[in-house]
Design an enzyme around this catalytic site. Sequence first.
Site, PDB file in Angstrom:
ATOM      1  N   ALA A  73       0.831  -1.203   0.000  1.00  0.00           N
ATOM      2  CA  ALA A  73       0.000   0.000   0.000  1.00  0.00           C
ATOM      3  C   ALA A  73       0.866   1.254   0.000  1.00  0.00           C
ATOM      4  CB  ALA A  73      -0.928  -0.005   1.213  1.00  0.00           C
ATOM      5  N   TYR A  74       1.958   1.232   0.759  1.00  0.00           N
ATOM      6  CA  TYR A  74       2.866   2.378   0.814  1.00  0.00           C
ATOM      7  C   TYR A  74       3.519   2.626  -0.541  1.00  0.00           C
ATOM      8  CZ  TYR A  74       7.125   4.992   1.895  1.00  0.00           C
ATOM      9  OH  TYR A  74       8.145   5.914   1.895  1.00  0.00           O
ATOM     10  N   VAL A  75       4.070   1.583  -1.132  1.00  0.00           N
ATOM     11  CA  VAL A  75       4.752   1.728  -2.424  1.00  0.00           C
ATOM     12  C   VAL A  75       3.779   2.203  -3.498  1.00  0.00           C
ATOM     13  CG1 VAL A  75       5.895   0.451  -4.282  1.00  0.00           C
ATOM     14  CG2 VAL A  75       6.567   0.073  -1.897  1.00  0.00           C
TER      15      VAL A  75
END
Length: 218
Positions: free
Chosen positions: A131-133
Amino acid sequence: MSRIAIVGGHGQVARHLIHDLRRSDHDVVALVRRESYRAELEQRGAQVRLLDIEEQGAADFAAAFAGCAVVVFAAGGGPDGNKERKRTVDLEGSLKSIEGARSAGIRRFVQVSAIGVDDPLPDDTGEVWRAYVEAKRDADAALRSSDLDWTIIRPGRLTDDPATGLVTLGSSVLRGDVTRADVAAVLAAVVDAPRTVGRQWDLVGGDTPVAEAVATAG
């Protein structure tokens, strides 16, 4: 000198950045969601304006940017396991900042991303890291496709070690560590460097002084 708005103004990189920008005689507006941050940031030399990245809309961002000539997006959803905040802060916060800057008539926009976010992810990648990437990747794509005078800085793994003043900066560099203080020094340098407009650079620790790296990075 110009007045610079920092979204995520209480973050660790942002607090270093306030110092570097004030040392260059820039006025700094730190945008934060908590009134409790005010005293510390004012002591560092920033003007403080309240802005809740997740709860407020692009029009609120534009109002918070009033009087500023540059926006630096340095916000992040934090190191916890809340994958939803990667979307609401790292992506949607960036999108609202971009739109807010455009509405406020601000052309210059500098964004802090992360190294390697365009690379394919392994199938076994954890959902929070994925989700961060994806949030950073999509935020960068949105900024690149905007009509703003953008620069994207993609640091490697951040550390709290003291500043070295020496970095490696370029369109594609090997992954490595970089101090938060050195990231801030690069951000402060690119704000005033016209050659950095339209550039997306990876950033890790290295052997080149920050000013030289910004002046020569390809």
